[in-house]
Scaffold this motif. Structure first.
Motif, mmCIF file in Angstrom:
data_model
loop_
_atom_site.group_PDB
_atom_site.id
_atom_site.type_symbol
_atom_site.label_atom_id
_atom_site.label_comp_id
_atom_site.label_asym_id
_atom_site.label_seq_id
_atom_site.Cartn_x
_atom_site.Cartn_y
_atom_site.Cartn_z
ATOM 1 N N ARG A 138 0.729 -1.125 -0.022
ATOM 2 C CA ARG A 138 -0.229 -0.128 0.042
ATOM 3 C C ARG A 138 0.778 1.252 0.209
ATOM 4 O O ARG A 138 0.510 2.307 -0.215
ATOM 5 C CB ARG A 138 -1.153 -0.027 1.073
ATOM 6 C CG ARG A 138 -2.394 -0.958 0.955
ATOM 7 C CD ARG A 138 -3.181 -0.435 -0.124
ATOM 8 N NE ARG A 138 -2.647 -1.071 -1.499
ATOM 9 C CZ ARG A 138 -3.247 -1.373 -2.386
ATOM 10 N NH1 ARG A 138 -4.495 -1.859 -2.269
ATOM 11 N NH2 ARG A 138 -2.692 -1.630 -3.566
ATOM 12 N N CYS A 139 2.268 1.089 0.398
ATOM 13 C CA CYS A 139 3.084 2.228 0.059
ATOM 14 C C CYS A 139 3.491 2.497 -1.264
ATOM 15 O O CYS A 139 3.917 3.619 -1.851
ATOM 16 C CB CYS A 139 4.258 2.078 0.856
ATOM 17 S SG CYS A 139 4.118 1.864 2.817
ATOM 18 N N GLY A 140 2.975 1.200 -2.228
ATOM 19 C CA GLY A 140 3.258 1.372 -3.528
ATOM 20 C C GLY A 140 4.862 1.564 -3.978
ATOM 21 O O GLY A 140 5.285 2.223 -4.749
ATOM 22 N N ALA A 141 5.575 0.592 -3.334
ATOM 23 C CA ALA A 141 6.829 0.468 -3.691
ATOM 24 C C ALA A 141 7.162 -0.294 -4.562
ATOM 25 O O ALA A 141 8.291 -1.023 -4.801
ATOM 26 C CB ALA A 141 8.020 0.005 -2.379
ATOM 27 N N TYR A 142 6.513 -0.541 -5.478
ATOM 28 C CA TYR A 142 6.196 -1.787 -6.761
ATOM 29 C C TYR A 142 7.348 -1.516 -7.624
ATOM 30 O O TYR A 142 8.164 -2.487 -7.900
ATOM 31 C CB TYR A 142 5.033 -1.686 -7.584
ATOM 32 C CG TYR A 142 3.724 -2.265 -6.526
ATOM 33 C CD1 TYR A 142 3.835 -3.214 -5.869
ATOM 34 C CD2 TYR A 142 2.801 -1.321 -6.415
ATOM 35 C CE1 TYR A 142 2.474 -3.811 -5.547
ATOM 36 C CE2 TYR A 142 1.528 -1.570 -5.758
ATOM 37 C CZ TYR A 142 1.676 -2.843 -5.184
ATOM 38 O OH TYR A 142 0.559 -3.265 -4.450
ATOM 39 N N GLN A 143 7.849 -0.321 -8.031
ATOM 40 C CA GLN A 143 9.124 -0.173 -8.857
ATOM 41 C C GLN A 143 10.148 -0.784 -8.154
ATOM 42 O O GLN A 143 11.018 -1.644 -8.985
ATOM 43 C CB GLN A 143 9.169 1.084 -9.308
ATOM 44 C CG GLN A 143 10.423 1.355 -10.099
ATOM 45 C CD GLN A 143 10.505 2.497 -11.008
ATOM 46 O OE1 GLN A 143 9.381 2.991 -11.517
ATOM 47 N NE2 GLN A 143 11.658 2.933 -11.318
ATOM 48 N N GLY A 144 10.522 -0.539 -6.806
ATOM 49 C CA GLY A 144 11.551 -0.927 -6.190
ATOM 50 C C GLY A 144 11.760 -2.655 -6.148
ATOM 51 O O GLY A 144 12.727 -2.971 -6.150
ATOM 52 N N ILE A 145 10.657 -2.860 -5.879
ATOM 53 C CA ILE A 145 10.203 -4.451 -5.584
ATOM 54 C C ILE A 145 10.558 -5.085 -7.109
ATOM 55 O O ILE A 145 11.603 -6.223 -7.068
ATOM 56 C CB ILE A 145 8.861 -4.606 -5.162
ATOM 57 C CG1 ILE A 145 8.462 -4.103 -3.859
ATOM 58 C CG2 ILE A 145 8.554 -6.222 -5.356
ATOM 59 C CD1 ILE A 145 7.302 -4.171 -3.321
ATOM 60 N N THR A 146 10.172 -4.705 -8.246
ATOM 61 C CA THR A 146 10.541 -5.133 -9.343
ATOM 62 C C THR A 146 12.052 -5.172 -9.548
ATOM 63 O O THR A 146 12.597 -6.124 -10.171
ATOM 64 C CB THR A 146 9.821 -4.565 -10.538
ATOM 65 O OG1 THR A 146 8.473 -4.485 -10.019
ATOM 66 C CG2 THR A 146 9.745 -5.345 -11.725
ATOM 67 N N GLU A 147 12.655 -4.032 -9.361
ATOM 68 C CA GLU A 147 14.109 -3.988 -9.387
ATOM 69 C C GLU A 147 14.851 -4.878 -8.726
ATOM 70 O O GLU A 147 15.924 -5.598 -8.975
ATOM 71 C CB GLU A 147 14.380 -2.532 -9.324
ATOM 72 C CG GLU A 147 14.020 -1.539 -10.382
ATOM 73 C CD GLU A 147 14.508 -0.089 -9.888
ATOM 74 O OE1 GLU A 147 14.832 0.011 -8.987
ATOM 75 O OE2 GLU A 147 13.995 0.804 -10.680
ATOM 76 N N ALA A 148 14.305 -4.980 -7.403
ATOM 77 C CA ALA A 148 14.924 -5.809 -6.320
ATOM 78 C C ALA A 148 15.065 -7.501 -6.625
ATOM 79 O O ALA A 148 16.036 -8.079 -6.830
ATOM 80 C CB ALA A 148 14.557 -5.802 -4.942
ATOM 81 N N VAL A 149 13.848 -7.557 -7.308
ATOM 82 C CA VAL A 149 13.616 -9.070 -7.696
ATOM 83 C C VAL A 149 14.571 -9.574 -8.741
ATOM 84 O O VAL A 149 15.316 -10.366 -8.918
ATOM 85 C CB VAL A 149 12.113 -9.301 -8.117
ATOM 86 C CG1 VAL A 149 12.019 -10.837 -8.482
ATOM 87 C CG2 VAL A 149 11.145 -9.242 -6.784
ATOM 88 N N LEU A 150 14.576 -8.445 -9.801
ATOM 89 C CA LEU A 150 15.469 -8.734 -10.917
ATOM 90 C C LEU A 150 16.880 -8.783 -10.574
ATOM 91 O O LEU A 150 17.561 -9.763 -11.029
ATOM 92 C CB LEU A 150 15.188 -7.419 -12.140
ATOM 93 C CG LEU A 150 14.118 -7.538 -12.851
ATOM 94 C CD1 LEU A 150 13.739 -6.274 -13.773
ATOM 95 C CD2 LEU A 150 14.220 -8.608 -13.999
ATOM 96 N N GLU A 151 17.480 -7.961 -9.660
ATOM 97 C CA GLU A 151 18.774 -7.821 -9.320
ATOM 98 C C GLU A 151 18.927 -9.394 -8.474
ATOM 99 O O GLU A 151 19.880 -9.884 -8.684
ATOM 100 C CB GLU A 151 19.421 -6.818 -8.321
ATOM 101 C CG GLU A 151 20.396 -6.721 -8.255
ATOM 102 C CD GLU A 151 21.035 -5.752 -7.389
ATOM 103 O OE1 GLU A 151 20.778 -4.602 -7.664
ATOM 104 O OE2 GLU A 151 21.725 -6.132 -6.062
#
Lengths: 165, 352
Positions: A138-151
């Motif tokens: 709900r904080c909307g950190a989706y972009q960071g999450i996607t980048e973290a999973v990729l890395e």
């Protein structure tokens, strides 16, 4: 009615006496085994905060009866770090600002570990977003999450290559 | 959640004997049952855990090319089984468009077939619901009903069946194998779920104590593998039930449709097979005009059950879209967003 079940939790074999068959895996972890890293969000399988690995697969622990998991191996957020050394997925979430308030983060991280193990996303961010859609932030950190999973996926693949060599 | 006796049978006959006692419910993964028990919409006195029953978690290929899937096979294991996904791609796509990765890892084939409606009034004990409490009325009629049924509903119940998986299964003539107190029998998936009529509480054709042990897809269903799609409209991109959906499968030869299969989801209390629309297409040229006529026929009897007339138009469009995408051909790889009517954003640069 008392039920005794055996579980291996974060590498430790445990025998758990259940006085009530209604206990979910989530409540067992949080209320009876003091493993409060796994979070209770909706308690209805809609938010993903309670995600853990059971026999290596990510599931919603709020929708699993503990009694039905006799003999299972469970991994929670508490079982990831090696001493002070963070798991690569944990490190990547910090590196990429994959959270803000942090409440959904244990579930996000466990889900990401499950996703990487499943191996269906490749390096396609769209597939990662789709396969992480069971974890709401709900904080909307989706972009960071996607980048973290990729890395983290890349780091783990490199580590596996090194280990195999 | 109400108190219940927890029973762990070790064989199918033992499970069936245990379930013969009124008030019993079979438990597989529990992703739907536990949810309903938490809100009190389901209150079994005896919960019979079937997850340890032997031999029910296998995918077996039959000599004729059909497949038999054990009731305990997890949704994700079936969808990602290479041979299954290649042979019945429309079923794999439907499975992967449903729920979330966590739920698909847990949820079973039999559990998906037996899942209950997501009608809010069925879940809300403060509301009247004939399906949950026969004779109490239907608060969905005249209530919040924009997502309710447009086909096969009655004044007693306007709920829809939420499964994605069941939609292509209905289209492909899947068979459900059950075991029960009086032996085994087979039920066509298309007749497993019942329309509400005056008895919406009778949701399926299963008799008390009967247990789904397997699902079969006939060899003939594999003839559609090159031209089959499941397309689903949701209120958000992922992890949502269908507003409307459609499975379309074609056998095409030189531009002529030899065989067609069409079923709709989210429109009725059961996956809705559109046989007349299929018949209309067979032998015709595969054109946009023919697909529009088929969609028209598939929805000829649709009528709104409330504030949901828009679903009829949406369903019409989704049938047409599913047919034209099926004609384009089954994608080589599973789309990044399975069943999405929108083009994939793969390669989009909003993640660097």
């Amino acid at each position: 009615m008392s039920l005794s079940i055996g579980l291996t939790i974060n590498g430790q074999p445990r025998t758990v006496a259940l006085d009530d068959p209604r206990v979910t895996l989530l409540d067992l972890l949080r209320e009876r085994l003091d493993l409060t890293g796994t979070k209770k969000g909706c308690d209805r399988g809609q938010c993903g905060a309670c995600t853990v690995l059971v026999d290596g697969r990510r599931i919603n622990s709020c929708l699993a009866l503990a009694a039905s998991l006799d003999g299972a191996t469970v991994t929670t957020i508490e079982g990831l770090a090696d001493g002070e050394a963070l798991h690569p997925v944990q490190a990547a979430f910090i590196e990429h600002d994959g959270f803000q308030c942090g409440f959904c983060t244990p579930g996000q991280i466990m889900s990401a570990i499950g996703l990487i193990a499943e191996g269906h996303a490749g390096d396609d961010p769209e597939r990662i977003r789709e396969l992480m859609s069971g974890n709401i932030c709900r904080c909307g950190a989706y972009q960071g999450i996607t980048e973290a999973v990729l890395e983290a996926q890349k780091t783990l693949a490199e580590r596996n290559r090194r280990d195999a060599a | 959640m109400n108190r219940f006796d927890y029973i762990r049978p070790v064989s199918v006959p033992e499970a069936i004997a245990a379930a013969a006692v009124p008030g019993s419910a079979y438990l597989a993964a529990g992703t739907n049952l536990l949810d309903l028990m938490k809100v009190g919409a389901s209150r079994p006195e005896r919960v019979i855990n079937i997850t340890r029953l032997p031999g029910l978690d296998r995918i077996e290929w039959l000599p004729d090319g059909g497949v038999r899937v054990g009731t305990l096979v997890r949704n994700s294991d079936l969808a990602y089984d290479e041979r299954f996904a290649k042979t019945f791609p429309v079923v794999a796509e439907a499975l992967l468009s449903g729920a979330s990765a966590q739920l698909r890892n847990a949820a079973t084939v039999g559990g998906n077939l037996m899942q209950r409606t997501r009608c809010a009034y069925f879940h809300d004990l403060a509301g009247a619901c004939n399906r949950r409490e026969p004779g109490s009325g239907c608060d969905a009629l005249g209530g919040e009903n924009r997502l309710q049924a447009v086909l096969g509903w009655s004044e007693h119940c306007i709920a829809t069946h939420p499964s994605d998986f069941c939609v292509p299964l209905a289209a492909l003539d899947a068979i459900v194998e059950v075991e029960g107190p009086h032996g085994g029998r087979e039920i066509a998936l298309d007749t497993l779920h019942r329309l509400p009529g005056a008895t919406p509480e009778q949701e399926t054709a299963l008799l008390p104590g009967e247990l789904i042990v397997a699902l079969r897809l006939p060899a003939e269903a594999s003839s559609f593998s090159r031209n089959a799609r499941y397309i689903k409209l949701r209120e958000r991109t992922s992890y949502a039930f269908a507003v409307v959906s459609a499975a379309a499968a074609l056998e095409v030869e030189g531009g002529t449709i030899r065989k067609a299969r069409i079923a709709l989801g989210g429109v009725a209390a059961k996956p809705w097979r559109a046989r007349e629309a299929e018949a209309l297409l067979e032998g015709k040229q595969a054109t946009a005009q023919a697909f529009a006529e088929a969609a028209e026929l598939a929805l000829a009897e649709a009528r709104p059950s409330g504030d949901n007339a828009f679903k009829i138009e949406l369903a019409h469009r989704i049938v047409t879209r599913a047919l034209s995408l099926a004609l384009e051909g089954t994608p080589q790889a599973m789309p990044a967003l399975p069943a999405s009517p929108f083009p994939a954003l793969s390669g989009a640069n909003h993640v660097i």
